[in-house]
Design a protein around this motif. Structure first.
Motif, PDB file in Angstrom:
ATOM      1  N   ARG A   1      12.716 -27.665 -28.769  1.00 50.48           N
ATOM      2  CA  ARG A   1      13.327 -28.605 -27.826  1.00 50.48           C
ATOM      3  C   ARG A   1      12.768 -28.410 -26.416  1.00 50.48           C
ATOM      4  NH1 ARG A   1      19.335 -30.303 -29.747  1.00 50.48           N
ATOM      5  NH2 ARG A   1      18.761 -30.710 -31.898  1.00 50.48           N
ATOM      6  N   ILE A   2      11.432 -28.355 -26.357  1.00 48.30           N
ATOM      7  CA  ILE A   2      10.716 -28.208 -25.087  1.00 48.30           C
ATOM      8  C   ILE A   2       9.752 -29.373 -24.947  1.00 48.30           C
ATOM      9  CG2 ILE A   2       9.033 -26.804 -23.839  1.00 48.30           C
ATOM     10  CD1 ILE A   2      10.223 -24.346 -25.222  1.00 48.30           C
ATOM     11  N   MET A   3       9.813 -30.072 -23.825  1.00 45.40           N
ATOM     12  CA  MET A   3       8.853 -31.141 -23.538  1.00 45.40           C
ATOM     13  C   MET A   3       7.669 -30.508 -22.814  1.00 45.40           C
ATOM     14  SD  MET A   3       7.771 -34.238 -23.661  1.00 45.40           S
ATOM     15  CE  MET A   3       9.103 -35.413 -24.008  1.00 45.40           C
ATOM     16  N   ALA A   4       6.513 -30.510 -23.455  1.00 47.52           N
ATOM     17  CA  ALA A   4       5.329 -29.896 -22.857  1.00 47.52           C
ATOM     18  C   ALA A   4       4.097 -30.612 -23.383  1.00 47.52           C
ATOM     19  CB  ALA A   4       5.269 -28.404 -23.194  1.00 47.52           C
ATOM     20  N   GLY A   5       3.016 -30.524 -22.600  1.00 50.12           N
ATOM     21  CA  GLY A   5       1.772 -31.158 -23.012  1.00 50.12           C
ATOM     22  C   GLY A   5       1.332 -32.204 -22.017  1.00 50.12           C
ATOM     23  N   GLY A   6       0.064 -32.596 -22.135  1.00 52.41           N
ATOM     24  CA  GLY A   6      -0.521 -33.490 -21.151  1.00 52.41           C
ATOM     25  C   GLY A   6      -0.227 -34.958 -21.381  1.00 52.41           C
TER      26      GLY A   6
ATOM     27  N   GLY B   1       2.946 -28.585 -28.000  1.00 53.09           N
ATOM     28  CA  GLY B   1       2.114 -29.719 -27.638  1.00 53.09           C
ATOM     29  C   GLY B   1       0.715 -29.283 -27.276  1.00 53.09           C
ATOM     30  N   SER B   2      -0.037 -30.189 -26.667  1.00 54.44           N
ATOM     31  CA  SER B   2      -1.428 -29.923 -26.330  1.00 54.44           C
ATOM     32  C   SER B   2      -1.634 -30.038 -24.824  1.00 54.44           C
ATOM     33  CB  SER B   2      -2.328 -30.912 -27.068  1.00 54.44           C
ATOM     34  OG  SER B   2      -3.683 -30.583 -26.930  1.00 54.44           O
ATOM     35  N   ASP B   3      -2.750 -29.475 -24.350  1.00 57.08           N
ATOM     36  CA  ASP B   3      -3.105 -29.483 -22.922  1.00 57.08           C
ATOM     37  C   ASP B   3      -2.093 -28.709 -22.085  1.00 57.08           C
ATOM     38  OD1 ASP B   3      -5.407 -30.846 -23.338  1.00 57.08           O
ATOM     39  OD2 ASP B   3      -4.744 -32.743 -22.512  1.00 57.08           O
ATOM     40  N   ILE B   4      -1.651 -27.573 -22.605  1.00 60.67           N
ATOM     41  CA  ILE B   4      -0.686 -26.731 -21.887  1.00 60.67           C
ATOM     42  C   ILE B   4      -1.453 -25.736 -21.026  1.00 60.67           C
ATOM     43  CG2 ILE B   4       1.163 -25.037 -22.131  1.00 60.67           C
ATOM     44  CD1 ILE B   4       1.875 -26.488 -24.779  1.00 60.67           C
ATOM     45  N   LEU B   5      -1.084 -25.680 -19.757  1.00 62.12           N
ATOM     46  CA  LEU B   5      -1.837 -24.906 -18.778  1.00 62.12           C
ATOM     47  C   LEU B   5      -1.236 -23.528 -18.520  1.00 62.12           C
ATOM     48  CD1 LEU B   5      -4.259 -25.171 -16.817  1.00 62.12           C
ATOM     49  CD2 LEU B   5      -2.647 -26.063 -15.126  1.00 62.12           C
ATOM     50  N   ASP B   6       0.084 -23.429 -18.483  1.00 61.70           N
ATOM     51  CA  ASP B   6       0.739 -22.234 -17.958  1.00 61.70           C
ATOM     52  C   ASP B   6       1.295 -21.319 -19.048  1.00 61.70           C
ATOM     53  OD1 ASP B   6       0.363 -23.161 -15.317  1.00 61.70           O
ATOM     54  OD2 ASP B   6       2.113 -24.465 -15.529  1.00 61.70           O
ATOM     55  N   ALA B   7       1.256 -20.031 -18.737  1.00 63.51           N
ATOM     56  CA  ALA B   7       1.838 -19.033 -19.635  1.00 63.51           C
ATOM     57  C   ALA B   7       3.337 -19.277 -19.806  1.00 63.51           C
ATOM     58  CB  ALA B   7       1.588 -17.631 -19.085  1.00 63.51           C
ATOM     59  N   GLU B   8       3.964 -19.824 -18.762  1.00 65.67           N
ATOM     60  CA  GLU B   8       5.415 -20.013 -18.783  1.00 65.67           C
ATOM     61  C   GLU B   8       5.859 -20.886 -19.949  1.00 65.67           C
ATOM     62  OE1 GLU B   8       9.051 -22.290 -18.006  1.00 65.67           O
ATOM     63  OE2 GLU B   8       7.025 -23.090 -17.757  1.00 65.67           O
TER      64      GLU B   8
ATOM     65  N   ALA C   1       8.112 -18.883 -26.973  1.00 66.02           N
ATOM     66  CA  ALA C   1       8.215 -17.541 -27.550  1.00 66.02           C
ATOM     67  C   ALA C   1       9.652 -17.036 -27.489  1.00 66.02           C
ATOM     68  CB  ALA C   1       7.281 -16.593 -26.807  1.00 66.02           C
ATOM     69  N   ASN C   2      10.318 -17.287 -26.362  1.00 69.15           N
ATOM     70  CA  ASN C   2      11.684 -16.791 -26.220  1.00 69.15           C
ATOM     71  C   ASN C   2      12.639 -17.436 -27.211  1.00 69.15           C
ATOM     72  OD1 ASN C   2      11.183 -14.940 -24.159  1.00 69.15           O
ATOM     73  ND2 ASN C   2      11.378 -16.490 -22.550  1.00 69.15           N
TER      74      ASN C   2
ATOM     75  N   THR D   1      -6.590 -23.504 -19.092  1.00 66.62           N
ATOM     76  CA  THR D   1      -5.686 -22.382 -19.329  1.00 66.62           C
ATOM     77  C   THR D   1      -6.357 -21.068 -18.943  1.00 66.62           C
ATOM     78  OG1 THR D   1      -4.663 -23.573 -21.171  1.00 66.62           O
ATOM     79  CG2 THR D   1      -4.284 -21.199 -21.061  1.00 66.62           C
ATOM     80  N   ASP D   2      -5.669 -20.303 -18.132  1.00 73.11           N
ATOM     81  CA  ASP D   2      -6.140 -18.961 -17.783  1.00 73.11           C
ATOM     82  C   ASP D   2      -5.833 -18.044 -18.958  1.00 73.11           C
ATOM     83  OD1 ASP D   2      -6.561 -16.403 -16.809  1.00 73.11           O
ATOM     84  OD2 ASP D   2      -5.649 -16.784 -14.854  1.00 73.11           O
ATOM     85  N   MET D   3      -6.807 -17.923 -19.871  1.00 72.72           N
ATOM     86  CA  MET D   3      -6.544 -17.235 -21.128  1.00 72.72           C
ATOM     87  C   MET D   3      -6.231 -15.762 -20.925  1.00 72.72           C
ATOM     88  SD  MET D   3      -6.062 -18.287 -24.078  1.00 72.72           S
ATOM     89  CE  MET D   3      -6.863 -19.877 -23.934  1.00 72.72           C
ATOM     90  N   GLU D   4      -6.835 -15.162 -19.911  1.00 73.39           N
ATOM     91  CA  GLU D   4      -6.564 -13.745 -19.650  1.00 73.39           C
ATOM     92  C   GLU D   4      -5.101 -13.538 -19.261  1.00 73.39           C
ATOM     93  OE1 GLU D   4      -8.043 -10.313 -16.493  1.00 73.39           O
ATOM     94  OE2 GLU D   4      -9.473 -11.857 -17.156  1.00 73.39           O
TER      95      GLU D   4
END
Length: 412
Positions: A148-153, A195-202, A208-209, A241-244
């Motif tokens: 139930r998270i809205m995310a993606g480009g 979703g896709s085109d996710i930029l942030d670790a948050e 994950a949470n 995405t800052d993969m590191e």
């Protein structure tokens, strides 16, 4: 600087794109195998802080030679259809290396996947009930959760929200547990994909949470699957995405969770676009330059039948005139040859385009050939993989006979 950048754009592993176009014809998909390996290593390095398995999302690009390249790099696969499972096996994958995550398929397809030996990941209660009736605890199964998270480009590629058809809502997890207990089922993994085109670790941590909160209810877990959706750069100044950072923060949270869970689990990822998009280039030839009082159109020998993303997702693909000789640029609309509005790139400043010039569409590795069609009875193009400095044909261009081969023609 201009000449250095231009040279990089016009070459793949030292081979001129114009030479590849001349050898194999256009339209043509060209893939850079070295770029795919670089993306794999970037992901491996980013998530090195936890025992991680990467499962390539096959739907992005299903060519068997690409699958063989993935296998050679130690990458597993995520399939969403029985046909994708079979393609992966044809490429040399063991069934145990294939995760099968279907959506709205018939139970017969799920049974066939079990018979082939693939790992199963289910996302709805009716199929979970049927699975329990058929296999009890003899075949482990993973569960895809809707966080139930809205995310993606783009709304069309956001798949973890409340109105998405994907995943079992957390509110229905008590029913999942009831079904599992009823049939003695072994739930060995939890999966989420927002979703896709996710930029942030948050965003990944939010998903994950959700899993971390629900995981203690499932005592037999072997892995937690965070899906994919990492962002790539479409424009020169685009963020990616800052993969590191994402890897560091997600693995730290994952390891902390595993301590509370009681033993170390595996962290799974399912990248698709991230691994292959930037490796792909679509080469097309200019058929006509049509000047009007308002705008200049560049009509090419391709269209939405080969690259549907601009019309379907409003996706941006950088376009370069690799035949151009001048630094001076003019605005054009690059359009296809389909009897439909198929604007591939609007209001782009390109080096002056002439008939016969070759244009290169960047970021054409993911969801490009795999979504191609025979609309207008057009033929699908060839595919070439550049590997170890050599351009290799990995799919022939279709012929007219391919349009007829499955038709049953009546004598009327």
């Amino acid at each position: 600087m201009f000449e250095v950048k231009r040279k990089e754009i016009m070459q793949v592993q030292g081979l001129e794109l114009t030479d590849i176009a001349e050898e194999f014809g256009t339209p043509l998909f060209v893939y850079d195998g070295e770029k795919i390996v670089q993306q794999i290593n970037k992901l491996k390095n980013g998530f090195s802080g936890a025992p991680t398995r990467i499962k390539y999302a096959v739907k992005a690009l299903t060519n068997v030679s690409i699958l063989k390249l993935m296998k050679s790099q130690g990458i597993g696969v995520d399939a969403v259809s029985i046909e994708e499972i079979k393609l992966c096996m044809h490429a040399g994958y063991e069934p145990s290396e294939i995760m099968y995550t279907p959506n709205c398929v018939g139970f017969d397809e799920i049974k066939e996947a079990v018979e082939l030996g693939a790992m199963i990941n289910l996302d709805n209660l009716p199929m979970l009930e049927k699975f329990g009736q058929a296999y009890g605890g003899k075949v482990p199964v993973a569960i895809r959760i809707n966080p139930r998270i809205m995310a993606g480009g783009n709304s069309k590629i956001s798949v973890g929200h409340i109105h998405s058809k994907f995943g079992i809502p957390t509110s229905q997890l008590p029913e999942v547990i009831q079904i599992a207990e009823k049939y003695g089922m072994v739930i060995n993994g939890l999966h989420v994909h927002t979703g896709s085109d996710i930029l942030d670790a948050e965003v990944f941590l939010r998903g994950a949470n959700v899993l971390f909160q629900e995981a203690p209810k499932f005592p037999d877990l072997k892995f937690i699957d965070f899906g994919g959706g990492f962002k790539i750069a479409y424009r020169e100044d685009d963020p990616s995405t800052d993969m590191e950072r994402v890897g560091r923060e997600v693995t730290a949270a994952f390891n902390e969770f595993c301590k509370s869970y009681g033993h170390q689990l595996e962290l799974w990822l399912e990248p698709g676009k991230f691994l292959v998009s930037e490796a792909g280039t679509l080469l097309v030839e200019t058929n006509v330059v049509k000047e009007t009082p308002e705008i200049a159109f560049v009509g090419v020998n391709s269209g939405l039948n080969h690259l549907i993303r601009p019309m379907f997702y409003d996706a941006y693909h950088e376009v370069i005139n690799i035949s151009g000789q001048s630094k001076e640029k003019k605005p054009y609309n690059v359009v296809g040859y389909i009897c439909e509005t198929d604007t591939l790139a609007a209001d782009r400043k390109l080096e002056e385009v002439k008939e016969g010039d070759i244009l290169a569409f960047k970021n054409a590795g993911a969801y490009s050939f795999s979504m191609a069609s025979n609309y207008n009875s057009r033929l699908r193009p060839a595919e070439v993989l550049v590997w170890k400095g050599k351009a290799n044909l990995i799919r022939k261009k279709e012929e007219f006979a391919d349009l007829l081969k499955n038709q049953v023609i009546l004598d009327i």
